[in-house]
Design a protein around this motif. Structure first.
Motif, PDB file in Angstrom:
ATOM      1  N   MET A   1      -8.675  -2.390  -3.807  1.00  0.00           N
ATOM      2  CA  MET A   1      -9.881  -1.561  -3.658  1.00  0.00           C
ATOM      3  C   MET A   1      -9.515  -0.133  -3.248  1.00  0.00           C
ATOM      4  SD  MET A   1     -12.445  -4.322  -1.856  1.00  0.00           S
ATOM      5  CE  MET A   1     -13.715  -3.212  -1.313  1.00  0.00           C
TER       6      MET A   1
ATOM      7  N   ILE B   1      -6.972  -7.867  -1.725  1.00  0.00           N
ATOM      8  CA  ILE B   1      -8.185  -7.282  -2.328  1.00  0.00           C
ATOM      9  C   ILE B   1      -8.397  -5.881  -1.748  1.00  0.00           C
ATOM     10  CG2 ILE B   1     -10.718  -7.521  -2.537  1.00  0.00           C
ATOM     11  CD1 ILE B   1      -9.179  -9.665  -4.142  1.00  0.00           C
ATOM     12  N   GLY B   2      -8.175  -5.760  -0.428  1.00  0.00           N
ATOM     13  CA  GLY B   2      -8.310  -4.464   0.242  1.00  0.00           C
ATOM     14  C   GLY B   2      -7.358  -3.428  -0.334  1.00  0.00           C
ATOM     15  N   VAL B   3      -6.127  -3.858  -0.635  1.00  0.00           N
ATOM     16  CA  VAL B   3      -5.121  -2.941  -1.206  1.00  0.00           C
ATOM     17  C   VAL B   3      -5.599  -2.448  -2.575  1.00  0.00           C
ATOM     18  CG1 VAL B   3      -2.760  -2.740  -2.113  1.00  0.00           C
ATOM     19  CG2 VAL B   3      -3.175  -3.990   0.010  1.00  0.00           C
TER      20      VAL B   3
ATOM     21  N   SER C   1      -7.485 -11.907   1.487  1.00  0.00           N
ATOM     22  CA  SER C   1      -8.349 -10.756   1.213  1.00  0.00           C
ATOM     23  C   SER C   1      -7.666  -9.419   1.508  1.00  0.00           C
ATOM     24  CB  SER C   1      -9.654 -10.875   1.999  1.00  0.00           C
ATOM     25  OG  SER C   1      -9.430 -10.655   3.374  1.00  0.00           O
ATOM     26  N   SER C   2      -6.507  -9.454   2.183  1.00  0.00           N
ATOM     27  CA  SER C   2      -5.772  -8.203   2.408  1.00  0.00           C
ATOM     28  C   SER C   2      -5.348  -7.595   1.070  1.00  0.00           C
ATOM     29  CB  SER C   2      -4.526  -8.458   3.252  1.00  0.00           C
ATOM     30  OG  SER C   2      -4.849  -9.156   4.419  1.00  0.00           O
TER      31      SER C   2
ATOM     32  N   LYS D   1       0.835  -1.199   0.000  1.00  0.00           N
ATOM     33  CA  LYS D   1       0.000   0.000   0.000  1.00  0.00           C
ATOM     34  C   LYS D   1       0.875   1.256   0.000  1.00  0.00           C
ATOM     35  CE  LYS D   1      -2.791  -0.714   3.392  1.00  0.00           C
ATOM     36  NZ  LYS D   1      -3.772  -0.896   4.438  1.00  0.00           N
TER      37      LYS D   1
END
Lengths: 116, 146
Positions: free
Chosen positions: A63, A59-61, A56-57, A29
């Motif tokens: 998004m 995916i968060g980055v 899913s971390s 990030k």
């Protein structure tokens, strides 16, 4: 995890090698945001060819970066998503907002056709 | 339940232990000859459950995470427990894209991934006492007839 950033025109290419989880996602990030700002980029292409694991971390980055890039008038692309990674991408619905490409050249070509 | 094989471990709720936890489970279940897909599913689910304990269970503080893994015939049982703050509303926590920490850039997909990648998941939690996530998955090793 190892991250290599390269600027091609107004597109920042972020190549990730290794595993993306909550621990390593902060580095991804921060580095992406820093390079995106420094290079005054508009678009981002994430190259996942060297990624061996992602939860899913990751995916968060993506998004989070998507929000920044869209507000800057750009687009996000993803390159070389393995079968294992595809499962979590499919589940997240991210393919509805970002396009997936076989390689960096085809992503850059599509961005250029789309006027990016 | 008595297992054919089982292991337990306890580690500090540090983010760097997420990789340690999923790799340990992955090595432990190797004798079942899981397919790469099955191995990846289990590693991802363990990673999500441990991350949940690190970020939400203990938040800014640190505590212990207990991981138990059992094998019975060709089914893997995984239990991940923390003694952190617990989940007040489990149903809300488990709904797709819900996150109590949007400022951390979390996707809110942790429980959705665990539910989709494993056969069964059970979450029990009491506010102030901690959370227990139990998951099972049958290993086919590429032979879907079992």
């Amino acid at each position: 995890m190892n991250i290599l950033c390269e600027s091609r025109g107004r597109t920042l290419i972020v190549k990730v090698n290794g595993e993306i989880d909550h621990y390593s996602s902060n580095e991804l990030k921060n580095k992406t945001d820093r390079e995106y700002k420094q290079a005054k980029s508009k678009n981002i292409v994430f190259d996942f060819s060297g990624v061996t694991f992602m939860d899913s971390s990751g995916i968060g980055v993506i998004m989070g970066r998507y929000k920044n890039v869209i507000s800057n008038g750009g687009v996000i692309g993803a390159v070389s998503i393995s079968k294992e990674l595809r499962k979590i991408f499919d589940l997240s619905g991210l393919f509805k907002i970002i396009k997936c490409y076989e390689n960096i050249e085809s992503a850059l070509k599509d961005f250029s056709v789309r006027g990016q | 339940m008595s297992y054919d094989n089982e292991m337990e471990m306890k580690f500090k709720s540090l983010p760097e232990n997420e990789a340690f936890a999923r790799t340990s489970v992955s090595l432990f279940i190797t004798p079942l000859n899981p397919t790469l897909d099955e191995l990846n599913d289990i590693k991802t689910a363990v990673s999500e459950a441990v991350t949940n304990a690190v970020i939400h269970g203990y938040e800014e503080s640190f505590g212990e995470i207990f991981l138990k893994c059992g094998i019975k015939q060709n089914t893997v049982y995984i239990k991940i427990e923390d003694k952190g703050k617990g989940i007040e509303n489990i149903e809300q926590a488990m709904s797709p894209l819900y996150t109590s920490k949007p400022n951390l850039g979390r996707s809110g997909l942790g429980f959705t991934v665990m539910e989709s990648f494993m056969d069964e998941i059970k979450v029990s939690s009491s506010a102030g006492e901690g959370t227990i996530i139990e998951m099972t998955k049958k290993i086919t090793g590429g032979n879907s007839a079992g």
